[in-house]
Enzyme design. Structure first.
Site, PDB file in Angstrom:
ATOM      1  N   ASP A   8     -10.402  -5.232   3.874  1.00  0.00           N
ATOM      2  CA  ASP A   8     -10.768  -3.819   3.935  1.00  0.00           C
ATOM      3  C   ASP A   8     -12.263  -3.713   3.707  1.00  0.00           C
ATOM      4  OD1 ASP A   8      -8.095  -3.408   4.210  1.00  0.00           O
ATOM      5  OD2 ASP A   8      -7.825  -2.256   2.360  1.00  0.00           O
ATOM      6  N   ASP A 129       1.142   5.745   8.229  1.00  0.00           N
ATOM      7  CA  ASP A 129       1.015   5.781   6.780  1.00  0.00           C
ATOM      8  C   ASP A 129       1.798   6.981   6.276  1.00  0.00           C
ATOM      9  OD1 ASP A 129      -0.795   3.711   7.210  1.00  0.00           O
ATOM     10  OD2 ASP A 129      -2.503   5.078   7.258  1.00  0.00           O
TER      11      ASP A 129
END
Length: 244
Positions: A8, A129
């Site tokens: 990330d 998500d």
């Protein structure tokens, strides 16, 4: 089942967030390309990259780091975060990314997903998500009224290669993945599902392997391998035992 080590990116560095909160980040490496190479050397089969700044801004923000990562590794990679148009998809694929992940835009402009799947077959993945079963967008800042399973079926119809399913409440918390929700989503569609969020131990991987027949073909791990809670080599070896 395959293991996808995660990188990330925030301001050009490798970080991990808790529950998607940008102000709850831990920096793990200032050199993303070196980190990517480490995960490859430890057996990672597909590198999962997220441009966190891009996810929140809606435009790419870590292109230099992404270019360096792709140049450093020989395994395939997938990238998400701030990819909102065909031009950006094409630019990243030309850069060497194997496939791109569409998240927010898949909810807000599903026709773009259909168009992207036609133009780049086999190279489009959709990230769903969810918070309590509802789709969240814009770096998880906004929770919608759309059911994750409903969106997954819609994306399958467009021809996406796979769905990445993240339970936000579990992400970065190392409390174990949401097995029930992941299994339900996988059984609702016929394309592969990659589990994400909360992985904390080899036992979690075993629990996911037990629902592999439902269509869960991979799992993303970030904080667990950075912190040492999971040894990536051991995790990969575990999944390969089933294949052998």
């Amino acid at each position: 089942m395959i293991i996808l080590p995660a990188i990330d990116l925030k301001e050009g560095r490798c970080v991990r967030l808790e529950q998607g909160l940008m102000d709850k980040d831990t920096v793990y490496n200032d050199d993303p390309a070196a980190q990517a190479l480490t995960w490859q050397e430890q057996g990672g089969e597909l590198l999962h990259i997220v441009d966190l700044d891009g996810a929140f801004a809606g435009v790419p923000k870590n292109k230099a780091a992404i270019r360096a990562i792709v140049a450093a590794i020989s395994i395939p990679s997938e990238l998400g975060g701030g990819i909102r148009d065909l031009q950006t998809i094409e630019a990243y694929l030309e850069l060497g990314v194997t496939r791109v992940i569409l998240g927010t835009i898949a909810k807000e402009n599903p026709l773009l997903v259909a168009e992207a799947c036609k133009k780049f077959p086999g190279r489009i993945v959709v990230g769903i998500d969810a918070m309590k079963g509802l789709v969240a967008v814009r770096g998880w800042a906004d929770v919608t009224e759309k059911l994750a399973t409903e969106m997954a079926k819609e994306m399958e119809g467009f021809g996406v290669e796979a769905i990445i399913y993240t339970d936000i409440a579990r992400d970065g918390m190392m409390q174990g993945p949401n097995i029930e929700a992941t299994k339900a989503l996988a059984e609702a569609i016929n394309i592969p599902v990659i589990a994400s969020g909360g992985l904390s131990s080899l036992d979690d991987i075993r629990r996911l392997m037990a629902i592999e027949s439902s269509g869960v073909t991979g799992v993303i791990t970030g904080k667990a391998i950075y912190s040492g809670a999971i040894d990536l080599r051991e995790a990969v070896a575990l999944t390969r035992q089933r294949q052998d």
